[in-house]
Design a protein around this motif. Sequence first.
Motif, PDB file in Angstrom:
ATOM      1  N   GLY A 244       5.623  -1.822   5.451  1.00 25.09           N
ATOM      2  CA  GLY A 244       5.093  -0.396   4.778  1.00 25.09           C
ATOM      3  C   GLY A 244       5.223  -0.242   3.273  1.00 25.09           C
ATOM      4  O   GLY A 244       5.613  -1.279   2.834  1.00 25.09           O
TER       5      GLY A 244
ATOM      6  N   HIS B  87       3.823   2.997   0.212  1.00 26.99           N
ATOM      7  CA  HIS B  87       3.816   4.518  -0.192  1.00 26.99           C
ATOM      8  C   HIS B  87       2.354   4.687  -0.433  1.00 26.99           C
ATOM      9  O   HIS B  87       1.444   3.781  -0.878  1.00 26.99           O
ATOM     10  N   THR B  88       1.783   6.017  -0.178  1.00 28.74           N
ATOM     11  CA  THR B  88       0.557   6.457  -0.675  1.00 28.74           C
ATOM     12  C   THR B  88       0.487   7.617  -1.760  1.00 28.74           C
ATOM     13  O   THR B  88      -0.665   8.118  -2.234  1.00 28.74           O
TER      14      THR B  88
ATOM     15  N   VAL C 153       0.322   0.246   2.789  1.00 24.98           N
ATOM     16  CA  VAL C 153       0.428   0.966   4.033  1.00 24.98           C
ATOM     17  C   VAL C 153      -1.025   0.803   4.775  1.00 24.98           C
ATOM     18  O   VAL C 153      -0.816   0.334   5.991  1.00 24.98           O
TER      19      VAL C 153
ATOM     20  N   MET D 197       5.312   5.107   6.081  1.00 25.28           N
ATOM     21  CA  MET D 197       4.766   5.278   4.706  1.00 25.28           C
ATOM     22  C   MET D 197       5.876   6.256   4.213  1.00 25.28           C
ATOM     23  O   MET D 197       6.388   7.151   4.755  1.00 25.28           O
TER      24      MET D 197
END
Length: 417
Positions: A80, A82-83, A98, A123
Motif C-alpha cells: 500500500g 497513499h492517495t 495504491v 491506503m
Amino acid sequence: MPLTPNIPRLLDELSHLATISAHPAPAVTRVLFSEQDLAARAWLLGLAENAGLTHRADPAGNLFITLEGTDPTLPAVATGSHTDAIPNAGAYDGVVGVLGGLEALRTIAASGEKPRRSIELIMFTAEEPTRFGIGCLGSRLMAGTLTPDEARQLRDPEGRSLEQLRPAQYQGNLEQVSLITAHCSLGTYSHFLELHIEQGPHLDASGTDIGLVEKIAAPAAFRLTFTGTGGHAGAVLMPGRHDAFLAAAETALAVEKAALDSPSDDTVGTTGVIEVKPGAINSIPCHAMMEIDFRDTDLTARAAAISGIRQAAESTCHRRGVTLDWQQINSDPPAICSQEILAVAEKHAVELGYSHVRMISRAYHDSLFMARLCPTAMLFIPCLNGWSHRPDEYASPEAIAKGTTLLTQTLLTLASP
C-alpha cells in the motif's frame, strides 16, 4: 509463468484518479478529508467491491482492502501507499503504490492462485503533512508512534481537529482506536512491501528498472524561535544591535555545515521555513522563527550533527544577545529494510529480466512506520528527471508495468510460504 497484471486497466485508473483534484490538470491536489479526498476514497472502494475484495476502515481513515488467503488466521502480507496529494502535485506519488497494489490483488485473484496468507492493501491516511503539519499520520497511528491523545491535539490551519474533520463513516473514539489494539498489533502483518516512484533522479538517469530499497532515511525536525531587540534601521548603530534574523541566518549556515561535515554520506539538512518580524525594510528584526529538517540513515551521525547545530545556535545567540527557544517537532529513527523481502524481490526481478540496484530512500514514506510492525521493504520505479510533488511528475507506462508485475510476484511468494 509470471502473472501478468492488466496494465491498460491500471493506466486508465491512474488517469482517472488524477482528475479527482481541487486544481485542474496536470496539477493534482487532494488534501485529507477534502471533497476530492473523499471522492477518491469512495471510488477506490468501488473498484475493490467490483473485484470482489472485502474492505474496511479504521477511525483515522486508513482503508484496508483484503484478498483472503486459505488460512486467514495467519498474519497477512500487506502492501500500500497513499492517495492524498499536496497542492499542485502530480499524478503518481503514492498513487502508483495504491492502484498498483490493487491491480496486484486483482491479478492474483483472477489467476486461480491460492495464497496461504491473506494479502491486504492499505491506503494510508494523510501521508502528506498538508492538513495537520505532520506526515504519515495514518501509519504513525498504526505503529503507535503517535498516540490518540497526540492526534486529538492536532489542528489544521483553520483550527479544526481530526475528529471535527472526519466524515461519518470514520467516526469513532480515537482513544479506543482499533488500529493499535486490533488492526496493527505486532503480528498482524508478516511482511509489508510498498511500491513507489523514486522521487529522485538515480534510476531514471541510469536507465535502471527497479530500485530495491535497503534503508529509509528519517527526519528530525525542529522549530527555533529567536528573540532579539527591534529598533529603527537608521537610529541603532551596528555595535548595539541584537538582530534576531542574523542569529537565525548564522544558524541556517550551521545546519548546512553540519550536514556537509557529517561522516555519513546520507546526511542532509534543510532550513525550509524562516519568518521574520516585524518584516519592514527599515526595522531591525526583533523576532525570527525557522524550521529545520535534518535526516540521515545513521542515527548516531544525525544526533551528533544536531547536537552541533544546537551548540552553534546557542553560541551565536549568546554572542549577539538574542534568546533562543528550541523545540523538537518530531524525531523518527531510520528504518532498515527486510533482507528477506528484498531477496524475494531480487529473485523475481532476475527472472523477469529487470535491471535493478540496491539503494536508499532519502525521502520517507509510510514504510518507515510499518517497519515498526513487521519486516518491511520498498520497490522504487523511475520517475522522469526525479521530479515529484509537481504537476510534471511522470512515471512511464513501462516503469509502472514493471513495478506492478514485480510487486505482484513478490506478494504472491511472500503469501505462499
